[in-house]
Structure formats: C-alpha cells, structure tokens
Design an enzyme around this catalytic site. Structure first.
Site, mmCIF file in Angstrom:
data_model
loop_
_atom_site.group_PDB
_atom_site.id
_atom_site.type_symbol
_atom_site.label_atom_id
_atom_site.label_comp_id
_atom_site.label_asym_id
_atom_site.label_seq_id
_atom_site.Cartn_x
_atom_site.Cartn_y
_atom_site.Cartn_z
ATOM 1 N N LEU A 76 0.830 -1.209 0.000
ATOM 2 C CA LEU A 76 0.000 0.000 0.000
ATOM 3 C C LEU A 76 0.861 1.254 0.000
ATOM 4 O O LEU A 76 2.033 1.213 0.386
ATOM 5 C CB LEU A 76 -0.906 -0.034 1.236
ATOM 6 C CG LEU A 76 -1.935 -1.178 1.216
ATOM 7 C CD1 LEU A 76 -2.479 -1.450 2.603
ATOM 8 C CD2 LEU A 76 -3.065 -0.867 0.233
ATOM 9 N N PRO A 77 0.267 2.400 -0.403
ATOM 10 C CA PRO A 77 1.080 3.601 -0.610
ATOM 11 C C PRO A 77 1.751 4.171 0.648
ATOM 12 O O PRO A 77 2.948 4.482 0.600
ATOM 13 C CB PRO A 77 0.083 4.610 -1.195
ATOM 14 C CG PRO A 77 -1.019 3.789 -1.770
ATOM 15 C CD PRO A 77 -1.103 2.558 -0.925
ATOM 16 N N THR A 107 6.569 0.364 1.614
ATOM 17 C CA THR A 107 7.626 1.170 2.227
ATOM 18 C C THR A 107 6.941 1.984 3.305
ATOM 19 O O THR A 107 6.191 2.925 3.012
ATOM 20 C CB THR A 107 8.289 2.093 1.186
ATOM 21 O OG1 THR A 107 8.749 1.290 0.099
ATOM 22 C CG2 THR A 107 9.459 2.845 1.808
ATOM 23 N N LYS A 184 15.120 -0.320 3.920
ATOM 24 C CA LYS A 184 14.510 0.164 2.674
ATOM 25 C C LYS A 184 14.562 1.695 2.590
ATOM 26 O O LYS A 184 14.900 2.260 1.539
ATOM 27 C CB LYS A 184 13.067 -0.340 2.599
ATOM 28 C CG LYS A 184 12.224 0.277 1.520
ATOM 29 C CD LYS A 184 12.769 0.015 0.131
ATOM 30 C CE LYS A 184 11.968 0.775 -0.925
ATOM 31 N NZ LYS A 184 12.661 0.804 -2.218
ATOM 32 N N LYS A 253 7.055 10.813 -0.191
ATOM 33 C CA LYS A 253 6.641 10.135 1.049
ATOM 34 C C LYS A 253 7.837 9.396 1.662
ATOM 35 O O LYS A 253 8.128 9.520 2.858
ATOM 36 C CB LYS A 253 5.493 9.160 0.718
ATOM 37 C CG LYS A 253 4.980 8.304 1.841
ATOM 38 C CD LYS A 253 5.529 6.879 1.883
ATOM 39 C CE LYS A 253 5.376 6.077 0.646
ATOM 40 N NZ LYS A 253 5.744 4.670 0.751
#
Ligand code: NAD
Length: 313
Positions: A76-77, A107, A184, A253
């Site tokens: 998901l975003p 992420t 990450k 983001k």
C-alpha cells in the site's frame, strides 16, 4: 522469474493480497503463476480483473481477505493507509486467526505493526515487514530485492512466498521487527541522493561544453561511479523515461519518512533534507503522478536542454 502459466497448486498456502497497484499487480501475477491460491482486494475493483480471471477470489474487505487466507500481504502507498487497512472492524487484523501471519511489503514505518503487536498480545500473531527494491519492472519480473524484518523461523517458513516475488539471492533477513523498513528507507535515501548528485554534475559538465555521453562514460570509469551512473540514469539519457512506474508523490513520502527516521534517532541529516526538498520542488512543478526521476528535469530546465545521449547503433 515464474512461469506465467503454472496451475493453481492446492499444496500452496492461500495468500491474501491487499494493494494491486504498480507493484502489487506484478507481485500477485507472479504468486498466481507460482501456484499460490489468491484472495485479493483493493479500492479499485478493476485492478483485480485479470487475477480473478486467472482464478483469484475477490474479497470486499481486508477483514475478509485475512479470514479467507493462510497469510496476508499488504502493498500500500503510505503508513496511514496501511494503518487504515489493518485496523477497525473491517480491517485485516480483525480477520486474522490467532497465530495468523501478516507481511507488510509497503515502504512504511514500524509504528503500525508495533501498535498491533501491543494491542493483540496473546493472539500469537506473526507480523513481518518486508519492503522491496527493484521498481515495477522488478515486481513484474519476479526479481525484487526483499528486506525482511522479523523472526528467522517465520522468514524460512515464508521463503517460497518471497521467492515467487523476488530474486532468491536477494531475499535478506536484515534484523528484528522494523529493520526491513529502516533498510529500505536508507536505500531509497541514498538512491535519491545519487539521482540529484548525478543530475547536478551532468548538467554542469554539459554546460561547460563536455559531450554528455563522454562525460557519463568518464564517470563510469572513475572512482565516482555508481549503479545510478552505470545503469539507472540511462533510462533518461537514452529513452527520456523518468519512471512513471513510481510516482514522485510516493518518492516524497519515502524521503519524508527517511528524514523522520533520522529525527527520531537524533541524527542530523542535512544532505537528506536537501534532497527531500529538491524532490518536493519537482513534485510541485510536475505533479504527483510524475515519475520518481523528474527532479532531473529541474536541472534540464536550468540547462535549457534535455539530458539525452546520442545512441550509436
Ligand atoms: P500504487 O499507488 O501504484 O498502488 C497502491 C495500490 O493500493 C493501488 O492499487 C490503490 O488503489 C491501493 N489502495 C490504496 N488505498 C487502499 C485501501 N485503503 N485499501 C485497499 N487498497 C488501497 O503504489 P505502488 O507504486 O504499487 O507502491 C506500493 C508501495 O510499494 C509503496 O509503499 C511504495 O513506496 C513501495 N514501492 C514502490 C516501488 C515502485 O517502483 N513503484 C518500488 C519499491 C517500493
């Protein structure tokens, strides 16, 4: 890479998958091709059409996905959306059986799963963070790099699932809960920093009269070389491709989360903050859906020409 035609395999656990976007679409196609039965959902119903035609089951809520699967993956975003999908009456946590497994491959940040761990103590849930690198092309090819935070025995148990989506040589157990997210974010931070630094030196060199291809080849042969200069920048230099497979809104983001992480551990990160601001400028100039590499365009505008190499046959 998985064969696109492997039949459904009854011995495989059923995988619930939430988030069928640029990344999730390729990952689910590879899981399906490897024979994993799938139960899927997304806010965009049409994103599942191909999977459902191939035998996947659609579920209306994250709760139903979790209740109908042996393990659940989210892709998901943002952390906020991960939290929304996880929590509440229709959320995936409510649907997980005791002892159930949730792998978040977004992420994101550890706080969401940490909150679930604290609130659901006693249910024996297995929660892992397993974000990825490799762009949408890596997702489509089943060659993602996967950085897993969690318990070693969970990772071994789930290895066939990871291997359906990622490069077996690059599925790395990087530490306990939350370590995958941290690794990450640091990878993205460094890659985005490489992007800005490379755009800057290419623009200055070209403005100083050096041929772009000659300059790039000299960088490759120099101690200043990087994977970005060797490989990734060529999508712009040779094809004018700024990678719309990863929206700049999501890149911003990630950079925000990276700077937040530094703040939370008390580490000053002047360079990371500057890179974040340059990305935010590109997002403001070119829009949320522009490709992650559009900060290069800021330099091209200053230069008064696109950075394009002459490709010799
Ligand atoms: P995307 O926006 O293409 O896909 C996200 C999907 O989630 C969409 O299909 C969207 O409809 C769905 N979604 C949004 N809100 C939802 C909700 N409440 N319930 C159910 N579904 C919902 O994003 P992406 O590019 O696939 O990225 C997903 C994650 O992977 C992000 O965290 C991103 O940072 C990370 N990532 C992306 C790339 C890349 O190259 N695209 C590479 C590595 C990691």
């Amino acid at each position: 890479m998985s064969s696109p035609t492997s039949p459904l395999d009854e011995t495989r656990p059923t995988v619930g998958f939430i988030g069928l976007g640029n990344m999730g679409s390729g990952m689910t196609r590879n899981l399906q091709a490897a024979g994993f039965p799938l139960v899927v959902t997304d806010v965009r119903r049409e994103s599942a059409d191909e999977l459902v035609a191939g035998g996947a089951r659609w579920a209306d809520t994250p709760r139903e996905v979790a209740a109908s699967s042996d393990l659940v993956i989210t892709m998901l975003p943002t952390p906020k959306i991960v939290a929304d999908v996880a929590g509440g009456a229709d959320g995936l946590v409510a649907g997980l059986p005791d002892g159930g497994t949730w792998i978040d491959m977004s992420t994101s940040v550890p706080e969401v799963q940490a909150g679930v761990r604290a609130a659901e103590e006693g249910r024996g849930l297995h929660l892992l963070d397993a974000p990825v690198s490799g762009m949408s092309v890596g997702a489509a090819d089943g060659m993602l790099q996967i950085f897993v935070g969690g318990e070693a025995e969970d990772i071994e148990r789930l290895r066939p699932v990871f291997e359906a989506m990622g490069d077996p040589e690059r599925i790395l157990h990087v530490g306990g809960p939350g370590a995958g997210y941290a690794v990450k974010l640091m990878i993205n931070q460094l890659w985005f920093s490489h992007l800005v630094a490379t755009a800057e030196v290419l623009s200055v060199g070209v403005a100083a009269g050096v041929d772009l291809g000659v300059l790039r080849d000299a960088l490759v042969a120099s101690p200043a070389n990087s994977t970005f200069v060797t490989r990734d920048v060529l999508s712009i230099l040779d094809h004018g491709d700024y990678d719309e497979g990863f929206a700049i809104a999501l890149a911003c983001k990630d950079l925000g989360l990276s700077v937040d992480l530094a703040r939370s551990v008390g580490m000053p990160v002047e360079l990371s903050s500057l890179v974040e601001q340059i990305f935010r400028r590109a997002r403001a100039s070119y829009g949320d859906r522009a490709g992650e590499m559009t900060p290069v365009k800021l330099y091209e505008e200053l230069l008064g020409r696109d950075l394009r190499r002459e490709v010799h046959a």
